[in-house]
Design a protein around this motif. Structure first.
Motif, PDB file in Angstrom:
ATOM      1  N   VAL A  51       0.722  -1.151   0.071  1.00 30.89           N
ATOM      2  CA  VAL A  51       0.054   0.177   0.058  1.00 30.89           C
ATOM      3  C   VAL A  51       0.967   1.364  -0.096  1.00 30.89           C
ATOM      4  O   VAL A  51       0.596   2.170  -0.544  1.00 30.89           O
ATOM      5  CB  VAL A  51      -1.119  -0.016   1.148  1.00 30.89           C
ATOM      6  N   GLN A  52       1.887   1.386   0.716  1.00 27.31           N
ATOM      7  CA  GLN A  52       2.756   2.619   0.861  1.00 27.31           C
ATOM      8  C   GLN A  52       3.634   2.522  -0.432  1.00 27.31           C
ATOM      9  O   GLN A  52       4.395   3.625  -0.580  1.00 27.31           O
ATOM     10  CB  GLN A  52       3.616   2.380   2.126  1.00 27.31           C
ATOM     11  N   GLU A  53       3.827   1.419  -1.024  1.00 34.26           N
ATOM     12  CA  GLU A  53       4.608   1.231  -2.156  1.00 34.26           C
ATOM     13  C   GLU A  53       6.166   1.511  -1.850  1.00 34.26           C
ATOM     14  O   GLU A  53       6.724   2.154  -2.726  1.00 34.26           O
ATOM     15  CB  GLU A  53       4.217   1.954  -3.438  1.00 34.26           C
ATOM     16  N   ARG A  54       6.484   1.079  -0.855  1.00 35.25           N
ATOM     17  CA  ARG A  54       8.184   1.268  -0.372  1.00 35.25           C
ATOM     18  C   ARG A  54       8.284   0.611   0.696  1.00 35.25           C
ATOM     19  O   ARG A  54       7.350  -0.150   1.301  1.00 35.25           O
ATOM     20  CB  ARG A  54       8.149   2.830   0.141  1.00 35.25           C
ATOM     21  N   MET A  55       9.632   0.462   1.165  1.00 36.42           N
ATOM     22  CA  MET A  55      10.064  -0.350   2.279  1.00 36.42           C
ATOM     23  C   MET A  55       9.817   0.359   3.649  1.00 36.42           C
ATOM     24  O   MET A  55       9.865   1.504   3.600  1.00 36.42           O
ATOM     25  CB  MET A  55      11.645  -0.265   2.338  1.00 36.42           C
ATOM     26  N   ILE A  56       9.207  -0.183   4.456  1.00 39.02           N
ATOM     27  CA  ILE A  56       8.989   0.369   5.797  1.00 39.02           C
ATOM     28  C   ILE A  56       9.760  -0.345   6.946  1.00 39.02           C
ATOM     29  O   ILE A  56      10.155  -1.374   6.761  1.00 39.02           O
ATOM     30  CB  ILE A  56       7.281   0.331   6.359  1.00 39.02           C
ATOM     31  N   GLN A  57       9.927   0.484   8.054  1.00 37.20           N
ATOM     32  CA  GLN A  57      10.628   0.064   9.099  1.00 37.20           C
ATOM     33  C   GLN A  57       9.752  -0.261  10.371  1.00 37.20           C
ATOM     34  O   GLN A  57       9.162   0.469  10.628  1.00 37.20           O
ATOM     35  CB  GLN A  57      12.007   0.695   9.669  1.00 37.20           C
ATOM     36  N   VAL A  58      10.165  -1.571  10.960  1.00 36.60           N
ATOM     37  CA  VAL A  58       9.005  -1.856  11.932  1.00 36.60           C
ATOM     38  C   VAL A  58       9.950  -2.430  13.182  1.00 36.60           C
ATOM     39  O   VAL A  58      10.807  -3.231  12.992  1.00 36.60           O
ATOM     40  CB  VAL A  58       7.736  -3.128  11.604  1.00 36.60           C
ATOM     41  N   SER A  59       9.554  -1.680  14.190  1.00 34.70           N
ATOM     42  CA  SER A  59      10.388  -2.293  15.670  1.00 34.70           C
ATOM     43  C   SER A  59       9.376  -3.035  16.490  1.00 34.70           C
ATOM     44  O   SER A  59       8.388  -2.808  16.554  1.00 34.70           O
ATOM     45  CB  SER A  59      10.859  -0.826  16.232  1.00 34.70           C
ATOM     46  N   ILE A  60      10.130  -3.961  16.814  1.00 27.16           N
ATOM     47  CA  ILE A  60       9.697  -5.111  17.917  1.00 27.16           C
ATOM     48  C   ILE A  60      10.462  -5.306  19.170  1.00 27.16           C
ATOM     49  O   ILE A  60      11.738  -5.083  19.059  1.00 27.16           O
ATOM     50  CB  ILE A  60       9.208  -6.437  17.231  1.00 27.16           C
ATOM     51  N   PRO A  61       9.767  -5.582  20.125  1.00 22.23           N
ATOM     52  CA  PRO A  61      10.638  -5.699  21.419  1.00 22.23           C
ATOM     53  C   PRO A  61      11.756  -6.821  21.181  1.00 22.23           C
ATOM     54  O   PRO A  61      11.628  -7.950  20.554  1.00 22.23           O
ATOM     55  CB  PRO A  61       9.666  -6.238  22.407  1.00 22.23           C
TER      56      PRO A  61
END
Length: 128
Positions: A51-61
């Motif tokens: 949907v964002q048409e790009r790489m996203i960064q996601v943080s997890i504990p």
């Protein structure tokens, strides 16, 4: 400045299909003297987002085990939240958005079983 609880996201509308790329970095705790400790605070992963048409960064504990999924494996976020960090400057503030989640898991493909039932009878043999 931070939003009190972040913004809860609709996973399908916000992200669509997410595909695993790689571990981006690990954030480590600081010792009392300000030096970096060996204890990991959180891990951030790169995910391809349709949907964002790009790489996203996601943080997890850091309590969640290190993710080592195959490249381009379809994944799902557990309880994703968008949050902000604001840093004051001479003109006002710079605001950075980030996404955090409780976990990243492989997308469950078991519910999408579209194959036809298998015929276990050898070819040319009558059914019993």
């Amino acid at each position: 400045m931070r939003l009190a609880n972040g913004i809860v996201l609709d996973k399908e509308k916000t992200f669509g299909v997410l595909k695993f790329s790689a571990l981006r970095h690990e954030v480590r705790m600081e010792n009392e003297d300000g030096s970096t400790s060996e204890e990991i605070k959180r891990r951030t992963y790169d995910l391809k987002c349709s949907v964002q048409e790009r790489m996203i960064q996601v943080s997890i504990p850091a309590e969640i085990a290190l993710k080592d999924f195959p490249y381009n494996a379809e994944v799902e976020l557990i309880n994703p939240i968008a949050d902000t960090v604001a840093n004051a400057n001479y003109r006002g503030a710079d605001v950075d958005w980030y996404v955090r989640a409780d976990d990243i898991v492989l997308k469950n493909k078991n519910n999408q079983n579209t194959g036809s039932p298998q015929n276990n009878n050898p070819q040319g043999q009558p059914k019993k």
